[in-house]
Motif scaffolding. Structure first.
Motif, PDB file in Angstrom:
ATOM      1  N   VAL A 159      -1.822 -31.246 -45.584  1.00  0.00           N
ATOM      2  CA  VAL A 159      -0.498 -31.870 -45.481  1.00  0.00           C
ATOM      3  C   VAL A 159       0.940 -30.732 -45.607  1.00  0.00           C
ATOM      4  O   VAL A 159       1.753 -30.426 -44.986  1.00  0.00           O
ATOM      5  CB  VAL A 159      -0.171 -32.977 -46.176  1.00  0.00           C
ATOM      6  N   GLY A 160       0.759 -30.260 -46.875  1.00  0.00           N
ATOM      7  CA  GLY A 160       1.561 -29.135 -47.377  1.00  0.00           C
ATOM      8  C   GLY A 160       1.661 -27.942 -46.527  1.00  0.00           C
ATOM      9  O   GLY A 160       2.662 -27.532 -45.947  1.00  0.00           O
ATOM     10  N   LEU A 161       0.469 -27.356 -46.026  1.00  0.00           N
ATOM     11  CA  LEU A 161       0.398 -26.280 -45.102  1.00  0.00           C
ATOM     12  C   LEU A 161       1.174 -26.737 -43.818  1.00  0.00           C
ATOM     13  O   LEU A 161       1.849 -25.740 -43.343  1.00  0.00           O
ATOM     14  CB  LEU A 161      -0.842 -25.856 -44.651  1.00  0.00           C
ATOM     15  N   THR A 162       0.851 -27.895 -43.166  1.00  0.00           N
ATOM     16  CA  THR A 162       1.456 -28.329 -42.209  1.00  0.00           C
ATOM     17  C   THR A 162       3.154 -28.366 -42.256  1.00  0.00           C
ATOM     18  O   THR A 162       4.078 -27.806 -41.376  1.00  0.00           O
ATOM     19  CB  THR A 162       1.309 -29.758 -41.939  1.00  0.00           C
ATOM     20  N   LYS A 163       3.820 -28.823 -43.332  1.00  0.00           N
ATOM     21  CA  LYS A 163       5.051 -28.966 -43.473  1.00  0.00           C
ATOM     22  C   LYS A 163       5.416 -27.342 -43.652  1.00  0.00           C
ATOM     23  O   LYS A 163       6.666 -27.063 -42.702  1.00  0.00           O
ATOM     24  CB  LYS A 163       5.425 -29.541 -44.842  1.00  0.00           C
ATOM     25  N   VAL A 164       5.087 -26.395 -44.415  1.00  0.00           N
ATOM     26  CA  VAL A 164       5.574 -25.203 -44.457  1.00  0.00           C
ATOM     27  C   VAL A 164       5.408 -24.447 -43.110  1.00  0.00           C
ATOM     28  O   VAL A 164       6.381 -23.768 -42.733  1.00  0.00           O
ATOM     29  CB  VAL A 164       4.650 -24.370 -45.285  1.00  0.00           C
ATOM     30  N   ALA A 165       4.386 -24.620 -42.322  1.00  0.00           N
ATOM     31  CA  ALA A 165       4.293 -23.994 -41.119  1.00  0.00           C
ATOM     32  C   ALA A 165       5.463 -24.513 -40.091  1.00  0.00           C
ATOM     33  O   ALA A 165       5.971 -23.797 -39.407  1.00  0.00           O
ATOM     34  CB  ALA A 165       2.739 -24.254 -40.562  1.00  0.00           C
ATOM     35  N   ALA A 166       5.553 -25.927 -40.102  1.00  0.00           N
ATOM     36  CA  ALA A 166       6.619 -26.481 -39.387  1.00  0.00           C
ATOM     37  C   ALA A 166       7.982 -25.750 -39.444  1.00  0.00           C
ATOM     38  O   ALA A 166       8.838 -25.495 -38.478  1.00  0.00           O
ATOM     39  CB  ALA A 166       6.549 -27.740 -39.464  1.00  0.00           C
ATOM     40  N   THR A 233       8.337 -32.567 -35.511  1.00  0.00           N
ATOM     41  CA  THR A 233       7.812 -31.548 -36.039  1.00  0.00           C
ATOM     42  C   THR A 233       7.613 -31.714 -37.515  1.00  0.00           C
ATOM     43  O   THR A 233       8.746 -32.465 -38.354  1.00  0.00           O
ATOM     44  CB  THR A 233       8.076 -30.077 -35.694  1.00  0.00           C
ATOM     45  N   GLY A 234       6.445 -31.289 -38.349  1.00  0.00           N
ATOM     46  CA  GLY A 234       6.579 -31.303 -39.963  1.00  0.00           C
ATOM     47  C   GLY A 234       6.256 -32.672 -40.300  1.00  0.00           C
ATOM     48  O   GLY A 234       6.461 -32.972 -41.639  1.00  0.00           O
ATOM     49  N   ILE A 235       5.593 -33.648 -39.511  1.00  0.00           N
ATOM     50  CA  ILE A 235       5.427 -35.237 -40.186  1.00  0.00           C
ATOM     51  C   ILE A 235       3.982 -35.058 -40.437  1.00  0.00           C
ATOM     52  O   ILE A 235       3.099 -34.227 -39.910  1.00  0.00           O
ATOM     53  CB  ILE A 235       5.864 -36.059 -39.456  1.00  0.00           C
ATOM     54  N   ALA A 236       3.446 -36.171 -41.259  1.00  0.00           N
ATOM     55  CA  ALA A 236       2.209 -36.437 -41.483  1.00  0.00           C
ATOM     56  C   ALA A 236       2.052 -37.950 -41.172  1.00  0.00           C
ATOM     57  O   ALA A 236       2.493 -38.738 -41.760  1.00  0.00           O
ATOM     58  CB  ALA A 236       1.847 -36.221 -42.959  1.00  0.00           C
ATOM     59  N   LEU A 237       1.606 -38.045 -40.005  1.00  0.00           N
ATOM     60  CA  LEU A 237       1.437 -39.219 -39.277  1.00  0.00           C
ATOM     61  C   LEU A 237       0.098 -40.076 -39.523  1.00  0.00           C
ATOM     62  O   LEU A 237      -1.027 -39.749 -39.494  1.00  0.00           O
ATOM     63  CB  LEU A 237       1.476 -39.151 -37.547  1.00  0.00           C
ATOM     64  N   SER A 238       0.627 -41.188 -40.371  1.00  0.00           N
ATOM     65  CA  SER A 238      -0.404 -42.236 -40.783  1.00  0.00           C
ATOM     66  C   SER A 238      -0.986 -42.897 -39.765  1.00  0.00           C
ATOM     67  O   SER A 238      -0.353 -43.806 -39.266  1.00  0.00           O
ATOM     68  CB  SER A 238      -0.087 -42.945 -41.950  1.00  0.00           C
TER      69      SER A 238
END
Length: 245
Positions: A159-166, A233-238
């Motif tokens: 989740v952290g990698l996703t946000k930084v890459a976004a 972009t940059g979300i973590a969709l539950s």
């Protein structure tokens, strides 16, 4: 998704297979990446039987050379890369932190977190005209799962990698999101549940009263890669039937 090409890791079964099939159904060409060549070939056969375009590519996401080669083979096969779903990973449960060996902890993190990093590293520079990436994390990337320290740590890392890459790649028109499925009925889950009341327990703790299907979890990933999610972009969709609520 018509006219687009992309890849799905861990597409030999479960959520990955369901995502690859759905991308193809919507008109995309799909590289089916998996460490199990036979399983990948079976997914390709399913897609081709329904008139879709797919190619099987062997990959070990814990190995940098393998990841680089698999991404390059996808681009060579289709002439470009418009989307990627980084779904491959491994489970690790039933160990409290002080009961886990260092080797086991590092293996789980290597496959789940480092593997996702490696996929991103080689996908991001090759996305044609922007594009979209979805990393499949878990609800274990949003809160604790008892007795799963390595798994939860790795999924939080995704989740952290996703946000930084976004944030880092938004200026290039690249969107990066995560999907965080709750307990999902896949062949792997059903194997673990044999002889236990695990399925009933998961259903009882889910507001919708049932577990997700692989197709339901995959649908969220496909949507996030589509133009319908062009401002997401940059979300973590539950995707968890209301458990997080």
């Amino acid at each position: 998704m018509k006219g687009k090409a992309g890849l799905v890791t861990g597409a030999g079964s479960g959520i990955g297979r369901a995502a690859a099939i759905e991308f193809a159904r919507q008109g995309a060409a799909v590289a089916v990446l998996d460490i199990d060549e036979t399983a990948a070939a079976e997914t390709v056969e399913m897609i081709e039987k329904n008139g879709g375009a797919a190619v099987a590519v062997l990959v070990d996401i814990a190995d940098e050379r393998s990841v680089r080669s698999a991404v390059e083979r996808t681009v060579a096969a289709y002439g470009g890369l418009h989307f990627a779903v980084n779904n491959a990973g491994m489970a690790s449960h039933h160990r409290k932190l002080d009961e886990m060996t260092l080797d086991e902890f590092e293996r789980v993190v290597r496959v789940n977190l480092t593997g996702t990093f490696l996929c991103l590293k080689y996908e991001l520079p090759l996305l044609a005209g922007g594009g979209a990436i979805v990393n499949v994390a878990s609800n274990g990337g949003l809160y604790a799962i008892p007795s799963a320290p390595a798994y939860v740590a790795a999924k939080h890392g995704i989740v952290g990698l996703t946000k930084v890459a976004a944030v880092d790649y938004a200026a290039k028109g690249i969107r990066v999101n995560a999907v965080c499925p709750g307990p999902t009925r896949t062949p792997g889950f059903d194997q673990v549940a044999v002889g236990t009341d695990l399925i009933a327990m998961q259903e009882a703790s889910t507001p919708l009263g049932r577990m997700a299907t692989a197709e339901e979890a995959a649908a969220a990933a496909v949507w996030l890669c589509s133009d319908a999610a062009s401002y997401v972009t940059g979300i973590a969709l539950s995707v968890d039937g209301g458990r997080r609520a």
